[in-house]
Design a protein around this motif. Structure first.
Motif, short mmCIF file in Angstrom:
data_model
loop_
_atom_site.label_atom_id
_atom_site.label_comp_id
_atom_site.label_asym_id
_atom_site.label_seq_id
_atom_site.Cartn_x
_atom_site.Cartn_y
_atom_site.Cartn_z
N GLY A 130 0.80 -1.21 0.00
CA GLY A 130 0.00 0.00 0.00
C GLY A 130 0.84 1.26 0.00
O GLY A 130 2.06 1.22 -0.11
N ASP A 131 0.16 2.39 0.18
CA ASP A 131 0.80 3.70 0.02
C ASP A 131 1.91 3.96 1.04
O ASP A 131 2.81 4.74 0.79
N HIS A 132 1.84 3.33 2.20
CA HIS A 132 2.78 3.65 3.28
C HIS A 132 3.85 2.58 3.49
O HIS A 132 4.63 2.67 4.44
N SER A 133 3.90 1.57 2.61
CA SER A 133 4.85 0.48 2.83
C SER A 133 6.30 0.96 2.70
O SER A 133 7.19 0.48 3.42
N LEU A 134 6.57 1.91 1.81
CA LEU A 134 7.92 2.44 1.64
C LEU A 134 8.39 3.13 2.91
O LEU A 134 9.48 2.85 3.42
N GLU A 135 7.57 4.05 3.43
CA GLU A 135 7.97 4.77 4.64
C GLU A 135 8.09 3.81 5.83
O GLU A 135 8.98 3.97 6.66
N PHE A 136 7.20 2.82 5.90
CA PHE A 136 7.26 1.87 7.00
C PHE A 136 8.59 1.12 7.00
O PHE A 136 9.25 0.99 8.04
N ALA A 137 9.02 0.64 5.83
CA ALA A 137 10.29 -0.09 5.74
C ALA A 137 11.45 0.82 6.14
O ALA A 137 12.37 0.40 6.87
N TYR A 138 11.43 2.05 5.68
CA TYR A 138 12.48 3.00 6.02
C TYR A 138 12.54 3.24 7.53
O TYR A 138 13.61 3.19 8.14
N ARG A 139 11.40 3.51 8.14
CA ARG A 139 11.40 3.84 9.57
C ARG A 139 11.78 2.63 10.43
O ARG A 139 12.48 2.77 11.44
N LEU A 140 11.36 1.45 10.01
CA LEU A 140 11.75 0.25 10.75
C LEU A 140 13.26 0.02 10.63
O LEU A 140 13.92 -0.37 11.60
N GLY A 141 13.80 0.28 9.44
CA GLY A 141 15.24 0.17 9.26
C GLY A 141 16.00 1.13 10.16
O GLY A 141 17.00 0.76 10.79
N ARG A 142 15.53 2.36 10.25
CA ARG A 142 16.20 3.36 11.09
C ARG A 142 16.19 2.93 12.56
O ARG A 142 17.20 3.06 13.26
N VAL A 143 15.04 2.44 13.01
CA VAL A 143 14.93 2.04 14.42
C VAL A 143 15.85 0.87 14.73
O VAL A 143 16.58 0.88 15.73
N TYR A 144 15.84 -0.15 13.86
CA TYR A 144 16.67 -1.32 14.12
C TYR A 144 18.16 -0.98 14.03
O TYR A 144 18.97 -1.57 14.76
N GLN A 145 18.52 -0.05 13.17
CA GLN A 145 19.92 0.37 13.11
C GLN A 145 20.35 0.95 14.46
O GLN A 145 21.42 0.61 14.98
N LYS A 146 19.52 1.79 15.04
CA LYS A 146 19.87 2.40 16.33
C LYS A 146 19.83 1.39 17.47
O LYS A 146 20.56 1.54 18.45
N LEU A 147 19.01 0.36 17.33
CA LEU A 147 18.94 -0.67 18.36
C LEU A 147 20.05 -1.71 18.19
O LEU A 147 20.17 -2.64 19.00
N GLY A 148 20.87 -1.56 17.13
CA GLY A 148 22.00 -2.46 16.94
C GLY A 148 21.68 -3.74 16.20
O GLY A 148 22.53 -4.63 16.11
N ASP A 149 20.48 -3.87 15.65
CA ASP A 149 20.10 -5.06 14.89
C ASP A 149 20.36 -4.78 13.41
O ASP A 149 19.46 -4.43 12.65
N ASN A 150 21.62 -4.93 13.00
CA ASN A 150 22.01 -4.58 11.64
C ASN A 150 21.34 -5.46 10.59
O ASN A 150 21.10 -5.01 9.46
N GLU A 151 21.06 -6.70 10.94
CA GLU A 151 20.43 -7.59 9.97
C GLU A 151 19.05 -7.10 9.59
O GLU A 151 18.69 -7.03 8.40
N GLN A 152 18.24 -6.74 10.60
CA GLN A 152 16.91 -6.21 10.32
C GLN A 152 16.98 -4.83 9.66
O GLN A 152 16.17 -4.50 8.79
N ALA A 153 17.96 -4.04 10.06
CA ALA A 153 18.12 -2.73 9.44
C ALA A 153 18.44 -2.88 7.96
O ALA A 153 17.85 -2.21 7.11
#
Length: 512
Positions: A416-439
């Motif tokens: 849907g319309d927000h899937s791109l932003e969702f993937a981006y924001r989840l990547g940003r969060v996991y990067q900061k949490l140290g989960d590089n694989e999910q990021a």
């Protein structure tokens, strides 16, 4: 998401920033024509006037400059302090009429400096500082051609001074920051460097020069010590991507943020950008107040942002205070947008529409945040409330809360319309949490879905992948993703993202 270059040039101190990212306040005082050859001395009276200026106690600074003129009529350091104050006035107020009025002082001040002792290292240095002040001021009003020429004049004077007086430490303060900035000028400013020519530098060169100044200031009474500390912190934060060093530089500086609104700004700016939202609020709420200080509305804007990152409605009061008291055009649209967001995440649709309508009508659309706010207002499409909450929590460094918000709604964003932003924001969060694989997984999804999208999600995903691989020592992959970032052309934050990608490449190549 401004570039290091823009942060120093467009924002108060950001600044730029700094070159003189933390030089902000106001007043106009003309020293009568001097007779004979002037001198350059930071005498006790001159130091008092300089200190009062940087504490933003401008009435007091005026009185001290008058005392200086009476007691030491030949001392031309007062001319430089005058120029600082005009520059601060313009950067804080952003009043174009005031800018044009004060700009008339520039030529006269340069003439006065030239009546001084040409054998003094301050002879060229003071001229260079005046040129830099007005170059940075002009960029506020998009007078880019003249600004680049003034930077060239300053660069030439500082270089000549360095050759003639290599032990004059103050010179390296300004030359060092220029060298660092020149090495990462974003694509849309490259025309200026090509036009004026003869200016070269790297981040590493500038950092080394500023570190030499800091080392000197630790064992000697150096009038520009605080300026240099603020500059070095900005360099670490924006050009070196070293948040830890940026904050430690400020924290170990010995400067008390409660003694001056300018110091408050410097500390709060670094704290907010290093994910210390609660500390930012503490700093800003302890700022000095009183009629002896020049008003600094941007501090309210920062405090509003900090509360908004906590999803706290107190944000609206401080953002409104900024709107009520600021005289310029920048961050007006964004402040209205942020109030609208505060209302939107609590379900106040009418409040959201009211402030987005104001966003259309008020302020300028020069800087990136204001442009984005204007675009949202014109599109008439509000952000998804879940993604907006996650974004704000992320910006405040509340990463675990942001992850919980996103994961709780994951099933609703698979397409849907927000899937791109969702993937981006989840990547940003996991990067900061140290989960590089999910990021990595989510960033690659964002790039795949968004490389032709006008939004910045794909471009910043590529940048963040470059940073991740750089931190892991995988320089080949880091270079690949930094270059991917530079190949994408989003409408939003392009200059900022490309600036950071260039800085990343410069860091890598400087080690090879």
């Amino acid at each position: 998401m401004l570039t290091p270059f823009q942060n120093i040039l467009k924002k108060p101190f950001g600044l730029c920033p700094g070159v003189f990212s933390f030089l902000l306040l106001s007043f106009y005082f003309i020293i009568p024509t001097l007779s004979g050859q002037g001198t350059f001395s930071f005498s006790p009276l001159a130091k008092k006037a300089y200190q009062s200026t940087f504490e933003l106690k401008l009435t007091k600074a005026k009185e001290e400059l008058r005392e200086l003129q009476i007691a030491e009529p030949e001392n031309l350091i007062g001319v430089l302090i005058e120029d600082y104050i005009d520059f601060f006035t313009i950067f804080i107020n952003e009043n174009e009429e005031e800018f044009h009025r004060l700009e008339k002082n520039k030529a006269g001040r340069l003439r006065k400096i030239k009546t001084g002792d040409p054998q003094s290292p301050y002879y060229n240095y003071c001229q260079a500082e005046i040129y830099l002040h007005w170059a940075l001021a002009r960029i506020k009003f998009e007078e880019y051609f003249t600004a680049f020429n003034e930077v060239r004049n300053a660069f030439r004077l500082l270089n000549n001074n360095q050759d003639e007086y290599p032990d004059f430490v103050a010179n390296k303060k300004s030359l060092g920051m220029l060298h660092a900035l020149i090495g990462t000028v974003p694509e849309n400013y490259q025309w200026g460097l090509k036009l004026i020519g003869g200016m070269e530098g790297t981040i590493q060169q500038g950092q080394k020069e500023i570190e030499e100044v800091l080392a000197y200031s630790k064992t000697r009474d150096f009038i520009f010590k605080d300026e240099t500390i603020f500059m070095y912190s900005l360099l670490q934060l924006h050009l070196k991507n070293n948040q830890k060093e940026a904050w430690e530089t400020m924290e170990g500086s010995g400067v008390d943020p409660e003694t001056s609104p300018l110091a408050t700004f410097a500390f709060a700016n670094v704290a907010l950008r290093t994910g210390q939202t609660d500390k930012t609020i503490e700093i800003l709420e302890s700022r000095p107040n009183g009629t002896e200080y020049s008003p600094f509305p941007y501090l309210d804007y920062m405090l509003g942002l900090a509360w908004l990152y906590k999803l706290d409605p107190k944000a609206e009061m401080f953002l409104q205070s900024y709107l009520d008291h600021f005289q310029g055009i920048n961050y007006i649209k964004e402040a209205n947008q942020k109030i609208a967001w505060s209302k939107w995440i609590r379900g106040d649709k009418d409040g959201y529409r009211k402030y987005m309508d104001r966003c259309k009508q008020e302020g300028g659309a020069v800087i990136g945040g204001d442009k984005m706010a204007q675009r949202e207002a014109e599109n008439g499409v509000p952000p998804h409330p879940t993604l907006l909450k996650a974004r704000l929590l992320f910006d405040g460094a509340y990463y675990t809360r942001a992850a919980e918000v996103l994961e709780d709604q994951k099933a609703n964003f698979q397409q849907g319309d927000h899937s791109l932003e969702f993937a981006y924001r989840l990547g940003r969060v996991y990067q900061k949490l140290g989960d590089n694989e999910q990021a990595l997984k989510n960033y690659e999804t964002a790039i795949r879905e968004g490389e032709n999208d006008p939004a910045y999600y794909a471009c910043n995903s590529a940048l963040q992948l470059g940073i991740m691989y750089e931190e892991q020592g995988a320089t080949g992959m880091a270079i690949q993703w930094f270059e991917k970032c530079l190949s994408l052309k989003p409408k939003e934050y392009r200059s900022s993202l490309h600036q950071k990608a260039k800085a990343g490449l410069n860091r890598i190549y400087s080690k090879s």
